[in-house]
Design an enzyme around this catalytic site. Structure first.
Site, mmCIF file in Angstrom:
data_model
loop_
_atom_site.group_PDB
_atom_site.id
_atom_site.type_symbol
_atom_site.label_atom_id
_atom_site.label_comp_id
_atom_site.label_asym_id
_atom_site.label_seq_id
_atom_site.Cartn_x
_atom_site.Cartn_y
_atom_site.Cartn_z
ATOM 1 N N GLU A 281 0.830 -1.207 0.000
ATOM 2 C CA GLU A 281 0.000 0.000 0.000
ATOM 3 C C GLU A 281 0.866 1.260 0.000
ATOM 4 O O GLU A 281 0.521 2.262 -0.654
ATOM 5 C CB GLU A 281 -0.924 -0.003 1.219
ATOM 6 C CG GLU A 281 -1.972 -1.106 1.209
ATOM 7 C CD GLU A 281 -2.868 -1.015 -0.015
ATOM 8 O OE1 GLU A 281 -3.475 0.060 -0.236
ATOM 9 O OE2 GLU A 281 -2.955 -2.016 -0.758
ATOM 10 N N TRP A 284 2.019 1.805 -3.486
ATOM 11 C CA TRP A 284 0.977 2.427 -4.312
ATOM 12 C C TRP A 284 1.096 3.951 -4.252
ATOM 13 O O TRP A 284 0.879 4.647 -5.256
ATOM 14 C CB TRP A 284 -0.412 1.997 -3.852
ATOM 15 C CG TRP A 284 -0.969 0.780 -4.514
ATOM 16 C CD1 TRP A 284 -1.096 -0.465 -3.981
ATOM 17 C CD2 TRP A 284 -1.510 0.682 -5.846
ATOM 18 N NE1 TRP A 284 -1.676 -1.328 -4.898
ATOM 19 C CE2 TRP A 284 -1.943 -0.648 -6.044
ATOM 20 C CE3 TRP A 284 -1.671 1.595 -6.885
ATOM 21 C CZ2 TRP A 284 -2.519 -1.085 -7.243
ATOM 22 C CZ3 TRP A 284 -2.254 1.166 -8.086
ATOM 23 C CH2 TRP A 284 -2.663 -0.155 -8.244
ATOM 24 N N TRP A 312 -21.317 11.109 -19.676
ATOM 25 C CA TRP A 312 -21.842 10.924 -18.329
ATOM 26 C C TRP A 312 -23.231 11.544 -18.206
ATOM 27 O O TRP A 312 -23.617 12.410 -18.995
ATOM 28 C CB TRP A 312 -20.906 11.560 -17.306
ATOM 29 C CG TRP A 312 -19.507 11.038 -17.343
ATOM 30 C CD1 TRP A 312 -18.407 11.652 -17.867
ATOM 31 C CD2 TRP A 312 -19.039 9.778 -16.839
ATOM 32 N NE1 TRP A 312 -17.286 10.872 -17.726
ATOM 33 C CE2 TRP A 312 -17.644 9.716 -17.094
ATOM 34 C CE3 TRP A 312 -19.656 8.701 -16.200
ATOM 35 C CZ2 TRP A 312 -16.869 8.619 -16.722
ATOM 36 C CZ3 TRP A 312 -18.879 7.616 -15.824
ATOM 37 C CH2 TRP A 312 -17.509 7.576 -16.085
ATOM 38 N N ASN A 350 -10.762 2.379 3.256
ATOM 39 C CA ASN A 350 -10.284 2.250 1.881
ATOM 40 C C ASN A 350 -11.164 1.343 1.027
ATOM 41 O O ASN A 350 -11.435 1.649 -0.143
ATOM 42 C CB ASN A 350 -8.847 1.717 1.866
ATOM 43 C CG ASN A 350 -8.256 1.744 0.467
ATOM 44 O OD1 ASN A 350 -8.126 2.795 -0.140
ATOM 45 N ND2 ASN A 350 -7.905 0.580 -0.055
ATOM 46 N N TRP A 368 -16.509 10.788 -12.879
ATOM 47 C CA TRP A 368 -15.637 10.523 -11.732
ATOM 48 C C TRP A 368 -15.074 11.796 -11.119
ATOM 49 O O TRP A 368 -14.786 11.847 -9.928
ATOM 50 C CB TRP A 368 -14.493 9.582 -12.120
ATOM 51 C CG TRP A 368 -13.597 10.086 -13.218
ATOM 52 C CD1 TRP A 368 -13.740 9.870 -14.559
ATOM 53 C CD2 TRP A 368 -12.409 10.875 -13.070
ATOM 54 N NE1 TRP A 368 -12.726 10.479 -15.261
ATOM 55 C CE2 TRP A 368 -11.895 11.110 -14.366
ATOM 56 C CE3 TRP A 368 -11.738 11.414 -11.978
ATOM 57 C CZ2 TRP A 368 -10.739 11.850 -14.610
ATOM 58 C CZ3 TRP A 368 -10.588 12.170 -12.201
ATOM 59 C CH2 TRP A 368 -10.102 12.379 -13.502
ATOM 60 N N TRP A 391 -9.758 7.307 -7.915
ATOM 61 C CA TRP A 391 -10.979 7.555 -8.682
ATOM 62 C C TRP A 391 -10.852 7.074 -10.122
ATOM 63 O O TRP A 391 -11.806 6.519 -10.682
ATOM 64 C CB TRP A 391 -11.342 9.038 -8.628
ATOM 65 C CG TRP A 391 -12.173 9.335 -7.425
ATOM 66 C CD1 TRP A 391 -11.750 9.784 -6.207
ATOM 67 C CD2 TRP A 391 -13.584 9.119 -7.306
ATOM 68 N NE1 TRP A 391 -12.805 9.870 -5.338
ATOM 69 C CE2 TRP A 391 -13.945 9.474 -5.983
ATOM 70 C CE3 TRP A 391 -14.570 8.673 -8.182
ATOM 71 C CZ2 TRP A 391 -15.266 9.384 -5.524
ATOM 72 C CZ3 TRP A 391 -15.880 8.586 -7.722
ATOM 73 C CH2 TRP A 391 -16.214 8.939 -6.409
#
Length: 484
Positions: A281, A284, A312, A350, A368, A391
């Site tokens: 993590e 990341w 959208w 998370n 988004w 996102w």
């Protein structure tokens, strides 16, 4: 006889930003080793603060962290100068007032921060001073981890493998401060940290478990190290104490990323699988920051440009759906509980960040960027690179993102990760009387039991929304949309 000083500068100024601690601090370390007298400053930048709501919790967190930082600097013999002004104006002005030859700071690679720092550097040069910047917020940054072809990684797992091959004690070492603290300036300009009201903000309640600044980070880290071995098994369950809860401290640098990575890496080498997953993590974070550095366009547009062709939902109905999502009134209990947690605390688990982001984009069909902006406003630990990366992962438009046809079923996610409904009951107390099976989809499973309960019906049918999403994404398949 005293040993002659090897410091090459008379005076320097350390500009604290997202690194609010006095230990293992790259810029402070280098300034103390380089200058005979070192001043420390934090600027409550009006270019940032003036755009925030007056109740923004992050400002309260920052002020608490600054008080701890000031205390720690005073203990070392110095103190923290705090100014409420536009940083591009105040930093050069203060540098001139103090007569420093250099300003030391740690990198901030967000596009707006880079533009600000470039303006400050230009003004300092005009005054005969310089800006010296150092890596501090990540382990590997910018172009330190590249593919064999010399380019940035676009997929996480190969990046992680390269990260692990490269990391060693050199990259994880700390930057000692205390041993060089005799250079800290004892200045009357360090007059303490203002209150919220002094800078135009209203009182904000922070979760007590966060603690204050670096001291709070120490308490959380000590607690997490007692249970890190179970991280891989417990991190996905929002009703369980599984995460480290250190994300806000990483965001504002009240804890050193080198220290955390060093602890995780050492335990991983020792066979601790929980530490191995936690280190992943942390990697990341580095991955998303290198994406931001190499692809700044992705901070406002789709990483994969073909996804900007998606149409959208818009209009009054879309706005009403977005408002229901923001307020936790979608009729999907796990989504609503997660959004209420965010609104009430500034934190979201998370796993639920992924669930709520998938729901906004693939159940409600909303852009988004609307969700990203709302998270940016509400999250205490908001970090542009990580928030954007998360996102775009959920919306399938980013680097190494979830394939577009994999769509979270919010009810299945709820049943799997909050099986007994403990998390839902905490944030949706109107559903507390329902049994562990019904609570995940109450209107479908027990409509009679819901009569008189002040809880909305689902705003969409997930199965119908899923088919609509597949059709929406199919529009861009011919533009290079990957099959997996």
């Amino acid at each position: 006889m005293n040993k002659p000083s090897s410091r090459s500068l008379d005076r320097a100024l350390v500009w604290f930003r997202r690194d609010l601690r006095a230990d293992d601090h790259a810029a402070l370390h280098h300034a103390l080793k380089t200058a005979r007298e070192v001043f420390c400053v934090f600027i409550l930048d009006r270019d940032i603060l003036d755009a925030l709501p007056r109740t923004d919790r992050r400002v309260a967190f920052i002020l608490d962290a600054l008080r701890v930082l000031d205390d720690d600097l005073r203990r070392l013999g110095g103190g923290l100068i705090v100014r409420h002004a536009r940083a591009v104006d105040e930093l050069p002005r203060l540098a001139a007032e103090l007569g420093v030859q250099a300003v030391f700071l740690n990198h901030d690679d967000e596009p707006q921060a880079l533009a600000r720092d470039a303006r400050v550097a230009e003004q300092l040069r005009a005054q005969g001073a310089e800006l010296r910047s150092f890596k501090d917020h990540v382990i590997f940054e910018r172009s330190e981890v590249l593919t064999a072809a010399g380019g940035p990684y676009g997929v996480f797992t190969p990046y992680k493998n390269a990260w692990l091959r490269k990391v060693n004690d050199f990259y994880l070492r700390s930057y000692p401060v205390e041993r060089h603290a005799d250079a800290l300036a004892k200045t009357l300009l360090a007059q303490g940290v203002p209150e919220l009201a002094d800078i135009g903000f209203e009182p904000a309640t922070l979760s007590p478990h966060l603690g204050q600044g670096s001291r709070g980070a120490e308490t959380l880290l000590a607690d997490f190290l007692d249970r890190i071995d179970a991280y891989d098994r417990q991190r996905d369950f929002p009703a369980v104490k599984g995460p480290s809860y250190l994300s806000v401290h990483l965001r504002f640098g009240t804890v050193s990323i080198r220290r955390l990575a060093r602890l995780a890496h050492g335990r991983m080498v020792g066979g601790d699988h929980g530490a191995e997953v936690w280190l992943s993590e942390l990697i990341w974070r580095d991955f998303y920051h290198q994406v931001m550095h190499h692809h700044p366009h992705a901070m406002t547009a789709a990483f994969r440009p073909e996804y900007d062709a998606i149409t959208w939902e818009t209009g009054a109905h879309a706005d009403a759906l977005f408002q229901a999502w923001c307020e936790g009134r979608t009729g999907f209990p796990i989504v609503d509980a997660a959004m209420r947690q965010l609104n009430q605390t500034g934190y979201m688990h998370n796993r639920l960040r992924m669930v709520t982001a998938s729901f906004l984009t693939k159940d409600l069909g909303l852009d988004w960027r609307r969700g990203e902006a709302y998270f940016a406003q509400q999250l205490l630990d908001f970090d542009l690179a990580a928030n954007n990366g998360g996102w775009q992962w959920a919306s399938s438009s980013g680097c190494d993102a979830q394939p577009y046809f994999r769509i979270f079923n919010p009810t299945s996610q709820s049943e799997k990760f909050d099986a007994e409904g403990r998390f839902i009951r905490r944030y949706c107390p109107e559903l507390a009387g329902l049994d562990a099976k019904t609570i995940h989809d109450p209107w479908a499973r027990a409509p009679l039991a819901m009569q008189g309960v002040d809880y909305p019906r689902p705003v969409v049918d997930h199965a119908v929304a899923r088919e609509r999403t597949l059709a929406r994404y199919a529009v861009v398949k011919s533009r290079g949309l990957p099959a997996a």
